[in-house]
Design a protein around this motif. Structure first.
Motif, PDB file in Angstrom:
ATOM      1  N   ARG A 308       0.648  -1.172   0.130  1.00  0.00           N
ATOM      2  CA  ARG A 308       0.136  -0.221  -0.229  1.00  0.00           C
ATOM      3  C   ARG A 308       0.802   1.299  -0.080  1.00  0.00           C
ATOM      4  O   ARG A 308       2.151   1.310   0.371  1.00  0.00           O
ATOM      5  N   LEU A 309       0.268   2.402  -0.314  1.00  0.00           N
ATOM      6  CA  LEU A 309       0.981   3.697  -0.458  1.00  0.00           C
ATOM      7  C   LEU A 309       0.805   3.891   1.247  1.00  0.00           C
ATOM      8  O   LEU A 309      -0.227   4.307   1.615  1.00  0.00           O
ATOM      9  N   GLY A 311       0.718   5.894   4.420  1.00  0.00           N
ATOM     10  CA  GLY A 311       0.495   7.241   4.861  1.00  0.00           C
ATOM     11  C   GLY A 311      -0.838   7.966   3.943  1.00  0.00           C
ATOM     12  O   GLY A 311      -1.081   9.072   4.143  1.00  0.00           O
ATOM     13  N   ARG A 315      -9.676   4.923   7.897  1.00  0.00           N
ATOM     14  CA  ARG A 315     -10.831   4.347   7.792  1.00  0.00           C
ATOM     15  C   ARG A 315     -12.187   5.509   8.003  1.00  0.00           C
ATOM     16  O   ARG A 315     -13.217   5.293   7.494  1.00  0.00           O
TER      17      ARG A 315
END
Ligand code: ACO
Length: 435
Positions: A308-309, A311, A315
């Motif tokens: 994932r990217l 930072g 949610r």
């Protein structure tokens, strides 16, 4: 939240009506503060549970500490906008606010600061015997998780949960000792001698001194950097029912002492999906290496090849994280003193590329608080593995505010239900007869 009687449909304007299609029974349940009570639901459907992994649609408590509107990008502590607090307040004042519910008057503030200042020391056994038991390259956050739990063995009266004065005593101790423990973890893991707290210094200055003194390479005694850390502490003080606060509440609901519950919260914060993300951001930016590599990296993330990217995403925030906006400003101020973090340009490019990309915009993925905080910490000279520890120091005040609120609400022990999907009943087969 009392339910209407079975069958009286449409009498309460803000309500939902539940119908059990197996029996035709209906129940009207009022919507209060944006939620419906599971106690009402259970009257009609005692054996039907919500399947809600990750608590996507479950409110586990009522709380008056932090208000968060993710769509509008709003964050308020006890009603005060985060922007105003970051601009005008101090971390210790904010800690008082989240714990007590109101801003202190002058005398209350002075007493609070005095009390926190005079509880910064840790028992010599903690430092000499407990801390020195760790391996030389121990991760400081792993050390912190254990150290916070170990404090419970020094304060046996902390188990007197029904005594409000005792609770406040432990709250003061925990907030006060976090910087000392954090610096102690760092000094040990970098092989440097411990620096005792200096009660003549303010909270943040004292922390910076314990971290870096007397290493002249670090500008630990620069007032603007103390203020920058103080602002970061304000931004991290609370964030309602996140993973670590939920851990605090769950363990607190068993009536464990606050040190043990806070250690569980620290453990939850350690994970890269939560407070460990600021550390991962720097590792990711370092791996990307140059602005030219950003588009390929973003493509790899979209293709599921680079994780994932870090930072990015949240949610609750489906708009810009308001803390990220403030942090970006702080970063500029810090870099004027420390010089620009060379990774900043890669971060800015990454943000620019991602915010133009349909993959990220359609999923409402924006920079979160961790995207820029690590760049600031790194420019100030904090080692990368200290980043989650820096998050834990101020979040302690939020965890304790929730712990206090939980105990005052006479909550029940946290005990979710499950939907069993395993094997049905079967007979045990002795080992020598199993095929
Ligand atoms: N990079 C790429 N894609 C992402 C990212 C990301 N950072 N975050 C979410 N997505 C994608 C998911 O793959 C998913 O796509 P899909 O619908 O095609 O399957 C979609 O967006 C929704 O993601 P979820 O995992 O359902 O979102 P959730 O709310 O459960 O997760 C979280 C939130 C954990 C913060 C997530 O965005 C993430 O892992 N971010 C990176 C880690 C990070 O920065 N954490 C710090 C959070 S802030 C804090 O704790 C202080």
């Amino acid at each position: 939240m009392a339910a209407a009687l079975l069958g009286t449909v449409g009498t309460v304007p803000d309500s939902i009506t539940i119908t059990d299609n197996r029996t035709g029974d209906t129940l009207e349940v009022p919507i209060v503060n944006g939620g419906v009570s599971s106690a009402d639901w259970r009257k009609l459907l005692p054996d039907v549970f919500f399947y809600d992994p990750g608590f996507m649609a479950t409110a586990a408590c009522e709380s008056s500490i932090t208000e968060l509107d993710g769509d509008a990008g709003i964050l308020r502590y006890r009603g005060y906008p985060i922007e105003q607090l970051a601009e005008q307040s101090t971390y210790l004042e904010v800690a008082y606010l989240v714990i007590h519910g109101e801003l202190p008057d002058k005398q209350q503030y002075d007493t609070w600061v005095h009390d926190i200042t005079y509880h910064t020391f840790i028992h010599e056994n903690m430092r000499k015997r407990f801390m020195e038991g760790f391996h030389y390259d121990a991760h400081p956050m792993g050390m912190l998780v254990s150290a916070v739990a170990a404090l419970s063995t020094f304060y046996l009266d902390a188990k007197k949960l029904a005594d409000p004065d005792q609770r406040m005593q432990e709250i003061i101790r925990l907030i006060a000792k976090m910087p000392t423990l954090a610096a102690c973890c760092h000094r040990f893991s970098s092989g440097m001698p411990f620096v005792y707290p200096d009660n003549n210094k303010a909270f943040t200055e004292n922390f910076m001194n314990m971290m870096f003194s007397p290493d002249a390479k670090y500008a630990f005694d620069h007032p603007a950097l103390h203020r920058a850390i103080d602002v970061l502490f304000i931004l991290h003080a609370d964030h309602e029912q996140n993973c670590s606060t939920t851990a605090m509440r769950v363990v607190g609901s068993s009536h464990a002492d606050p040190y043990t519950a806070a250690s569980a919260a620290c453990a939850a914060l350690y994970g890269p999906r939560h407070g460990g993300a600021n550390e991962q951001v720097i590792r990711m930016l370092t791996e990307i290496g140059s602005i030219d590599n950003v588009p390929a990296f973003v493509d790899a993330v979209k293709g599921g090849k680079s994780g994932r990217l870090q930072g990015f995403g949240h949610r609750v925030y489906k708009n810009y994280d308001p803390r990220a906006t403030i942090i970006k400003k702080v970063a500029d101020e810090v870099f004027e003193i420390t010089g620009k973090n060379p990774l900043l340009d890669i971060a800015l490019k990454l943000e620019e590329v991602a915010l133009k990309d349909e993959y990220f915009t359609s999923r409402k993925l924006y920079p979160n608080v961790d995207f820029y905080s690590g760049l600031i910490y790194q420019a100030m000279g904090f080692p990368i593995d200290m980043f989650p520890v820096l998050f834990a120091i101020p979040r302690m005040s939020g965890w304790l505010a929730h712990w206090q609120e939980l105990l005052e609400q006479d909550s029940r022990i946290a005990r979710p239900r499950q939907l069993y999907i395993g094997a049905g009943a079967r007979d045990y087969v002795p080992l020598d007869t199993r095929s």
